[in-house]
Design an enzyme around this catalytic site. Sequence first.
Site, PDB file in Angstrom:
ATOM      1  N   LYS A 107     -57.764 -21.015   0.800  1.00  0.00           N
ATOM      2  CA  LYS A 107     -59.150 -21.512   0.864  1.00  0.00           C
ATOM      3  C   LYS A 107     -60.097 -20.445   1.408  1.00  0.00           C
ATOM      4  O   LYS A 107     -61.221 -20.290   0.927  1.00  0.00           O
ATOM      5  CB  LYS A 107     -59.197 -22.785   1.719  1.00  0.00           C
ATOM      6  CG  LYS A 107     -58.540 -23.970   1.017  1.00  0.00           C
ATOM      7  CD  LYS A 107     -58.177 -25.117   1.944  1.00  0.00           C
ATOM      8  CE  LYS A 107     -57.377 -26.167   1.187  1.00  0.00           C
ATOM      9  NZ  LYS A 107     -56.872 -27.247   2.036  1.00  0.00           N
ATOM     10  N   GLN A 118     -57.150 -29.665   7.882  1.00  0.00           N
ATOM     11  CA  GLN A 118     -55.924 -29.458   7.101  1.00  0.00           C
ATOM     12  C   GLN A 118     -54.846 -30.455   7.535  1.00  0.00           C
ATOM     13  O   GLN A 118     -54.592 -30.638   8.720  1.00  0.00           O
ATOM     14  CB  GLN A 118     -55.427 -28.016   7.287  1.00  0.00           C
ATOM     15  CG  GLN A 118     -54.221 -27.654   6.438  1.00  0.00           C
ATOM     16  CD  GLN A 118     -54.511 -27.655   4.952  1.00  0.00           C
ATOM     17  OE1 GLN A 118     -55.554 -27.199   4.508  1.00  0.00           O
ATOM     18  NE2 GLN A 118     -53.579 -28.179   4.172  1.00  0.00           N
ATOM     19  N   ASP A 153     -63.381 -32.607   1.305  1.00  0.00           N
ATOM     20  CA  ASP A 153     -62.104 -33.048   0.728  1.00  0.00           C
ATOM     21  C   ASP A 153     -62.274 -34.387   0.001  1.00  0.00           C
ATOM     22  O   ASP A 153     -61.417 -34.793  -0.774  1.00  0.00           O
ATOM     23  CB  ASP A 153     -61.038 -33.202   1.818  1.00  0.00           C
ATOM     24  CG  ASP A 153     -60.119 -31.993   1.907  1.00  0.00           C
ATOM     25  OD1 ASP A 153     -59.984 -31.269   0.902  1.00  0.00           O
ATOM     26  OD2 ASP A 153     -59.532 -31.769   2.985  1.00  0.00           O
TER      27      ASP A 153
END
Length: 291
Positions: free
Chosen positions: A55, A99, A122
């Site tokens: 990322k 995460q 997300d």
Amino acid sequence: MSSPTIIDGRKVSKDIKNEIAEKVEKLKADGKRAPHLAIIIVGDDGASHTYVNGKINACKAVGFDFTLMHFANTISEEKLIKHIEQLNDDQDIDGFIVQIPLPDHISVEHITERIAPLKDVDGFTNQNFGSIMSHHQLLLPATPFGVMELIRRYEIPTEGKHCVIVGASRIAGAPLSLMMLQDGGATVTVCHKLTRDLKSHTKEADILVVAVGKPGLITKDMVKEGVVIIDVGTTRVEDASKKSGFRLSGDVVYDEVAPLASYITPVPGGVGPMTIASLLLNTFKAYERNH
């Protein structure tokens, strides 16, 4: 039987990154700041750090600013929530992710719901998830958003098609079923671990999406000729012939099923690269809403 069209997620992902990079260059030329993504990672899970590095590299490639916040796995849920609230309030941060997985003493649900929906790149919060069924969609869950983008860019028809989705997770199968219904105009069947006679459903699919994480689940006797196959499953399988000692395997027995398909995603190189591309698209969208 003719050869299928291989849906190349790496190429589409690269195209998306190039498109975003051009937009970021223009922003900077106009004297504006670049979009800014923050990433929270807790602990030292090797796979998580690999994903996070991917990322960060993607942010660098498109010219985004990024902030990495790495905490020890002993951090309390309360302290982690305080950091999230600071990011929610920080006007220079357009979007952020936490995460997963998190340590056992921290609830993913509690953490997710503390993220401001407009910064939830997300697409995991209830508000963003629910917006899939509205005409004013917010930030969409990254993996299914990536699948829909692949289908759109390959101009695969979905209206009136029978889409069978195997796997009903909150991350992939469930939101994708809603997107296929709302945006794709498809007739959708969702199968899961309690489904009886899976083959009777998969055989009827015009578009078959498999997102279970069970290598070899879909074999050639389970699909009809001309089917579109989207394989979301990615599992590490031991393979002594590989330098790493493993290879990535999808849920579909590719060599068996591919000759029957009209379109098919490989693993790796299909849906995987699209998740990060979707994250970048969501971050840019959040930036635009912030300005």
